[in-house]
Design an enzyme around this catalytic site. Structure first.
Site, PDB file in Angstrom:
ATOM      1  N   GLY A 233      -4.906 -22.365  69.611  1.00 40.70           N
ATOM      2  CA  GLY A 233      -5.792 -22.897  70.652  1.00 40.70           C
ATOM      3  C   GLY A 233      -6.939 -21.945  70.952  1.00 40.70           C
ATOM      4  O   GLY A 233      -7.051 -20.865  70.372  1.00 40.70           O
TER       5      GLY A 233
ATOM      6  N   GLY B  68       2.244 -34.322  48.947  1.00 41.19           N
ATOM      7  CA  GLY B  68       2.921 -34.663  50.206  1.00 41.19           C
ATOM      8  C   GLY B  68       2.258 -35.757  51.016  1.00 41.19           C
ATOM      9  O   GLY B  68       2.748 -36.098  52.094  1.00 41.19           O
TER      10      GLY B  68
ATOM     11  N   TYR C  73       7.637 -29.344  58.375  1.00 40.06           N
ATOM     12  CA  TYR C  73       7.009 -29.719  59.645  1.00 40.06           C
ATOM     13  C   TYR C  73       7.720 -30.923  60.258  1.00 40.06           C
ATOM     14  O   TYR C  73       8.190 -30.887  61.405  1.00 40.06           O
ATOM     15  CB  TYR C  73       5.518 -30.018  59.432  1.00 40.06           C
ATOM     16  CG  TYR C  73       4.865 -30.650  60.633  1.00 40.06           C
ATOM     17  CD1 TYR C  73       4.923 -30.021  61.877  1.00 40.06           C
ATOM     18  CD2 TYR C  73       4.213 -31.879  60.542  1.00 40.06           C
ATOM     19  CE1 TYR C  73       4.348 -30.608  62.997  1.00 40.06           C
ATOM     20  CE2 TYR C  73       3.628 -32.461  61.653  1.00 40.06           C
ATOM     21  CZ  TYR C  73       3.700 -31.827  62.880  1.00 40.06           C
ATOM     22  OH  TYR C  73       3.141 -32.409  63.985  1.00 40.06           O
TER      23      TYR C  73
HETATM   24  N1  UFG Z   1      -8.172 -36.195  53.354  1.00 40.98           N
HETATM   25  C1  UFG Z   1      -9.182 -36.149  52.410  1.00 40.98           C
HETATM   26  N2  UFG Z   1     -10.083 -35.143  52.492  1.00 40.98           N
HETATM   27  C2  UFG Z   1     -10.038 -34.176  53.467  1.00 40.98           C
HETATM   28  C3  UFG Z   1      -9.009 -34.232  54.407  1.00 40.98           C
HETATM   29  C4  UFG Z   1      -8.083 -35.258  54.334  1.00 40.98           C
HETATM   30  O1  UFG Z   1      -9.257 -37.004  51.518  1.00 40.98           O
HETATM   31  O2  UFG Z   1     -10.902 -33.275  53.465  1.00 40.98           O
HETATM   32  C5  UFG Z   1      -7.216 -37.319  53.317  1.00 40.98           C
HETATM   33  C6  UFG Z   1      -5.770 -36.875  53.237  1.00 40.98           C
HETATM   34  O3  UFG Z   1      -5.417 -36.652  51.898  1.00 40.98           O
HETATM   35  C7  UFG Z   1      -5.069 -38.051  53.895  1.00 40.98           C
HETATM   36  C8  UFG Z   1      -6.062 -38.533  54.952  1.00 40.98           C
HETATM   37  O4  UFG Z   1      -7.324 -38.010  54.532  1.00 40.98           O
HETATM   38  O5  UFG Z   1      -4.878 -39.067  52.962  1.00 40.98           O
HETATM   39  C9  UFG Z   1      -5.755 -38.046  56.349  1.00 40.98           C
HETATM   40  O6  UFG Z   1      -5.556 -36.636  56.264  1.00 40.98           O
HETATM   41  P1  UFG Z   1      -5.470 -35.694  57.544  1.00 40.98           P
HETATM   42  O7  UFG Z   1      -5.257 -34.306  57.036  1.00 40.98           O
HETATM   43  O8  UFG Z   1      -6.623 -35.940  58.444  1.00 40.98           O
HETATM   44  O9  UFG Z   1      -4.194 -36.200  58.313  1.00 40.98           O
HETATM   45  P2  UFG Z   1      -2.696 -36.387  57.774  1.00 40.98           P
HETATM   46  O10 UFG Z   1      -2.463 -37.851  57.712  1.00 40.98           O
HETATM   47  O11 UFG Z   1      -2.405 -35.596  56.572  1.00 40.98           O
HETATM   48  O12 UFG Z   1      -1.912 -35.632  58.920  1.00 40.98           O
HETATM   49  C10 UFG Z   1      -1.532 -36.274  60.060  1.00 40.98           C
HETATM   50  C11 UFG Z   1      -1.332 -35.261  61.197  1.00 40.98           C
HETATM   51  C12 UFG Z   1      -0.161 -34.384  60.898  1.00 40.98           C
HETATM   52  C13 UFG Z   1       1.037 -35.240  60.591  1.00 40.98           C
HETATM   53  C14 UFG Z   1       0.731 -36.125  59.416  1.00 40.98           C
HETATM   54  C15 UFG Z   1       1.895 -36.988  59.053  1.00 40.98           C
HETATM   55  O13 UFG Z   1      -2.479 -34.475  61.367  1.00 40.98           O
HETATM   56  O14 UFG Z   1       0.120 -33.561  62.019  1.00 40.98           O
HETATM   57  O15 UFG Z   1      -0.350 -36.959  59.774  1.00 40.98           O
HETATM   58  O16 UFG Z   1       1.788 -37.380  57.713  1.00 40.98           O
HETATM   59  F1  UFG Z   1       2.105 -34.489  60.266  1.00 40.98           F
END
Ligand code: UFG
Length: 323
Positions: free
Chosen positions: A36, A278, A141
């Protein structure tokens, strides 16, 4: 109500604290500032810099404040990092969380709102994901959050600690004052907006060969203010419960980028990359339970509205909390 917000200097905690304060609740924030930011602490709240790993500070804080409820946002929350350093996730999210629960019991505080995640489910057999969906996390996580959910059930049964566990899908957007600024940014929307701000040349798309209409992953993006309102409703919940929190809609990575192009008016070049390990292909929430039981209604219904609020914040604070 008098509420202790643990992790109130982080993205979600800071905005929940702001909404609580707007509604005239009495708020104290406990945060170790590891993820934070001091500037994300609402100045109307009392701030205690402290770590849940420090049992004495945690116990002293609860004993002194004796809040009516605790909201617990403090956690490590990056899937990828959890695959490299599981110890950090089990320690922060389980062991340190236990210190908080024990300090609550010692201070006779028996009401908790807990930040859980859709990562407790793992790749679902079907969407939308409701509360009956089996929980089979595929990373430390999600496992750490699921373990804490189980601990909460026992603390309720044995100690009468009343909890509401909110399983967020993809939190996004900003309030006027506070927004998303992670020191290591992995999330999609802030990364796309960094391109719009000229801070990055392109955004990477992780995987274009998924079995989805445009080949990219689908997520349920929920506005942070809607999420904050769910926390406030959770304070009034009649008993302990688990609720999934999303809008019930799904947006692909390409749709998010397209929305960002529309809202920012910037071209936003992309680079197509291979899949990120993942990543489940589609995560969409069913939030019927919290709608039915607590009367929660998301106000930000469109992706454009979510992106618009994030863009306004990022324009106001282009370097995040550094400036
Ligand atoms: N992605 C991209 N480019 C980027 C970032 C993300 O293509 O630069 C894609 C990822 O591969 C994913 C989607 O965008 O398919 C969303 O990704 P995020 O990282 O924004 O979010 P996540 O879905 O991976 O993560 C979220 C929460 C986590 C939680 C997870 C559960 O932030 O805390 O969902 O799967 F654990």
């Amino acid at each position: 109500m008098k509420i202790l917000v643990v992790g109130g200097a982080g993205y979600i905690g800071s905005i929940c604290a702001e909404v609580l304060l707007d509604q005239k609740h009495d708020v104290a924030i406990l945060d170790n500032l590891s993820d934070g930011h001091r500037r994300a602490v609402d100045p109307r709240a009392e701030f205690i810099e402290g770590d849940l790993g420090d049992r004495k500070t945690t116990a002293d804080t609860l004993a002194r404040l004796r809040p009516e409820a605790v909201m617990h946002f403090a956690a490590s929350a990056l899937v990828g990092e959890s695959m490299l350093n599981p110890s950090k996730y089990f320690r922060n999210n389980i062991a340190n969380g236990l210190n908080l629960l024990d300090a609550m019991l010692a201070a006779e505080v028996r009401r908790l709102v807990f930040s859980s995640t859709c990562a407790t489910f793992g790749p679902p057999e079907r969407v939308p994901i409701d509360e009956e969906t089996p929980q089979r996390p595929i990373n430390p996580y999600g496992e750490s959050k699921l373990a804490f959910e189980k601990i909460l059930r026992w603390y309720d049964a044995i100690h009468g600690l009343r909890f509401v566990s909110l399983r967020y899908f993809n939190a996004a957007g900003a309030s006027e004052k506070f927004g998303e600024d992670h020191r290591c940014e992995t999330h999609l929307i802030p990364n796309v907006l960094k391109v719009a701000l000229g801070q990055k040349k392109h955004v990477e798309i992780f995987g274009t060969d998924y079995e989805t209409p445009d080949g990219t992953c689908i997520r349920d993006y929920i506005h942070i203010i809607d999420l904050a309102h769910a926390h406030i409703l959770a304070l009034q919940a009649p008993g302990s419960a688990f609720y999934n929190l999303g809008t019930g809609g799904g947006s692909s990575v390409r749709e998010v980028i397209e929305s960002c192009r529309k809202i920012t008016g910037k071209p936003i070049p992309v680079m197509e990359k291979s899949r990120r390990p993942g990543d489940p292909l589609r995560l969409i929430a069913s939030s019927e339970k919290i709608k039915g039981e607590l009367g929660w209604r998301p106000r930000f219904q469109t992706l454009d509205a979510i992106v618009d609020s994030a863009w306004k914040w990022h324009q106001k604070f282009p370097r995040g909390y550094e400036d």
